[in-house]
Write a protein that holds these residues in place. Structure first.
Motif, PDB file in Angstrom:
ATOM      1  N   CYS A 141      -4.781  -3.199  16.651  1.00 41.12           N
ATOM      2  CA  CYS A 141      -6.106  -3.821  16.689  1.00 41.12           C
ATOM      3  C   CYS A 141      -6.093  -4.961  17.699  1.00 41.12           C
ATOM      4  O   CYS A 141      -5.139  -5.722  17.785  1.00 41.12           O
ATOM      5  CB  CYS A 141      -6.455  -4.337  15.299  1.00 41.12           C
ATOM      6  SG  CYS A 141      -8.021  -5.217  15.210  1.00 41.12           S
ATOM      7  N   ALA A 143      -8.248  -7.465  17.750  1.00 39.48           N
ATOM      8  CA  ALA A 143      -8.827  -8.707  17.237  1.00 39.48           C
ATOM      9  C   ALA A 143      -7.732  -9.769  17.130  1.00 39.48           C
ATOM     10  O   ALA A 143      -6.591  -9.457  16.825  1.00 39.48           O
ATOM     11  CB  ALA A 143      -9.460  -8.482  15.877  1.00 39.48           C
ATOM     12  N   CYS A 146      -4.913 -10.239  14.155  1.00 45.83           N
ATOM     13  CA  CYS A 146      -4.853  -9.017  13.350  1.00 45.83           C
ATOM     14  C   CYS A 146      -3.676  -8.170  13.823  1.00 45.83           C
ATOM     15  O   CYS A 146      -3.504  -7.957  15.012  1.00 45.83           O
ATOM     16  CB  CYS A 146      -6.141  -8.212  13.475  1.00 45.83           C
ATOM     17  SG  CYS A 146      -6.122  -6.744  12.428  1.00 45.83           S
ATOM     18  N   GLN A 148      -3.077  -5.120  12.342  1.00 44.47           N
ATOM     19  CA  GLN A 148      -3.294  -3.774  11.822  1.00 44.47           C
ATOM     20  C   GLN A 148      -3.211  -2.758  12.970  1.00 44.47           C
ATOM     21  O   GLN A 148      -3.421  -3.092  14.130  1.00 44.47           O
ATOM     22  CB  GLN A 148      -4.680  -3.679  11.192  1.00 44.47           C
ATOM     23  CG  GLN A 148      -4.946  -4.734  10.159  1.00 44.47           C
ATOM     24  CD  GLN A 148      -5.020  -4.148   8.770  1.00 44.47           C
ATOM     25  OE1 GLN A 148      -4.010  -3.791   8.171  1.00 44.47           O
ATOM     26  NE2 GLN A 148      -6.200  -4.044   8.246  1.00 44.47           N
ATOM     27  N   CYS A 162      -9.481  -2.457  14.263  1.00 48.13           N
ATOM     28  CA  CYS A 162      -9.232  -1.731  13.025  1.00 48.13           C
ATOM     29  C   CYS A 162     -10.506  -1.776  12.176  1.00 48.13           C
ATOM     30  O   CYS A 162     -11.513  -2.340  12.583  1.00 48.13           O
ATOM     31  CB  CYS A 162      -8.053  -2.354  12.275  1.00 48.13           C
ATOM     32  SG  CYS A 162      -8.448  -3.936  11.506  1.00 48.13           S
ATOM     33  N   CYS A 167     -12.900  -7.652  11.988  1.00 47.22           N
ATOM     34  CA  CYS A 167     -12.271  -7.435  13.292  1.00 47.22           C
ATOM     35  C   CYS A 167     -13.221  -7.021  14.402  1.00 47.22           C
ATOM     36  O   CYS A 167     -13.108  -7.497  15.519  1.00 47.22           O
ATOM     37  CB  CYS A 167     -11.124  -6.459  13.169  1.00 47.22           C
ATOM     38  SG  CYS A 167      -9.682  -7.223  12.424  1.00 47.22           S
TER      39      CYS A 167
HETATM   40 ZN    ZN Z   1      -8.083  -5.711  12.969  1.00 47.59          ZN
END
Ligand code: ZN
Ligand code: ZN
Length: 184
Positions: A141, A143, A146, A148, A162, A167
């Motif tokens: 991801c 962001a 983040c 993820q 994600c 996000c």
């Molecule tokens: Zn994310």
């Protein structure tokens, strides 16, 4: 659909598995056997017997074996991660039409532990992605803050974030950057 239904199903499973690991602000997503059983039901994992604490530990450990494929800089690195994953457990390819599903291939060896079963399911799905020249669809991801991972199945490869609520939110990202600037 980019990949077969089974492959996309297993890719979603791999993403949720990796993202269940405690990281940054995230709590452990698979803290106990109940959470593991819910995961098994949610992803329709077949032929799962009684689960023990050892299964939970093995599945938690498996996440860190899968994660690097999402940050692999090139195909060769991604292939090495996938090969390690699918060589850890036995593979017995066979056709099956269990539970009313149409004919499809199971790769995991009958009687495999849940962690081995998931390693093979996720590993084979990721192998298809790399073999299709689509490894770049496996991403982290973008962001801020983040960690993820995600599989971008969009036609124009436009998925950047994600599925966490904050996000993809521009305001969230802009506010974060503003805070970073202010802190400097
Ligand atoms: Zn994310
Ligand atoms: Zn099946």
């Amino acid at each position: 659909m980019l990949f077969s239904h089974d492959t996309e199903h297993s890719l979603a499973c791999a993403v949720e598995l990796v993202n269940s690991a405690p990281r940054g602000a995230n709590d452990e997503g698979l803290p106990d056997l109940n959470a593991l059983r819910e995961f098994v039901v949610r992803h329709d994992v077949s032929e799962v017997g009684r689960l023990s604490g050892a299964d939970l530990q093995a599945v938690q450990d498996l996440r860190e074996a899968i994660r690097p494929v999402f940050s692999a800089p090139d195909d060769r690195t991604a292939a090495a991660v996938v090969n390690t994953l699918v060589s850890q457990a036995g593979v017995t390819p066979r056709l099956t039409d269990h539970d009313g599903y149409d004919w499809h291939i199971h790769y995991f060896t009958p009687g495999a532990s849940l962690a081995d079963h998931l390693a093979i399911d996720c590993g084979m799905a990721l192998a298809h992605v790399v073999a299709s020249g689509e490894h770049e669809r496996l991403r982290r991801c973008e962001a801020p803050d983040c960690e993820q991972v995600l599989v971008d199945l969009s036609r124009n490869r436009s998925k950047r974030y994600c599925d966490a609520r904050t996000c993809g939110n521009r305001l969230h990202v802009a506010a974060y950057r503003e805070r970073q600037r202010a802190a400097q």
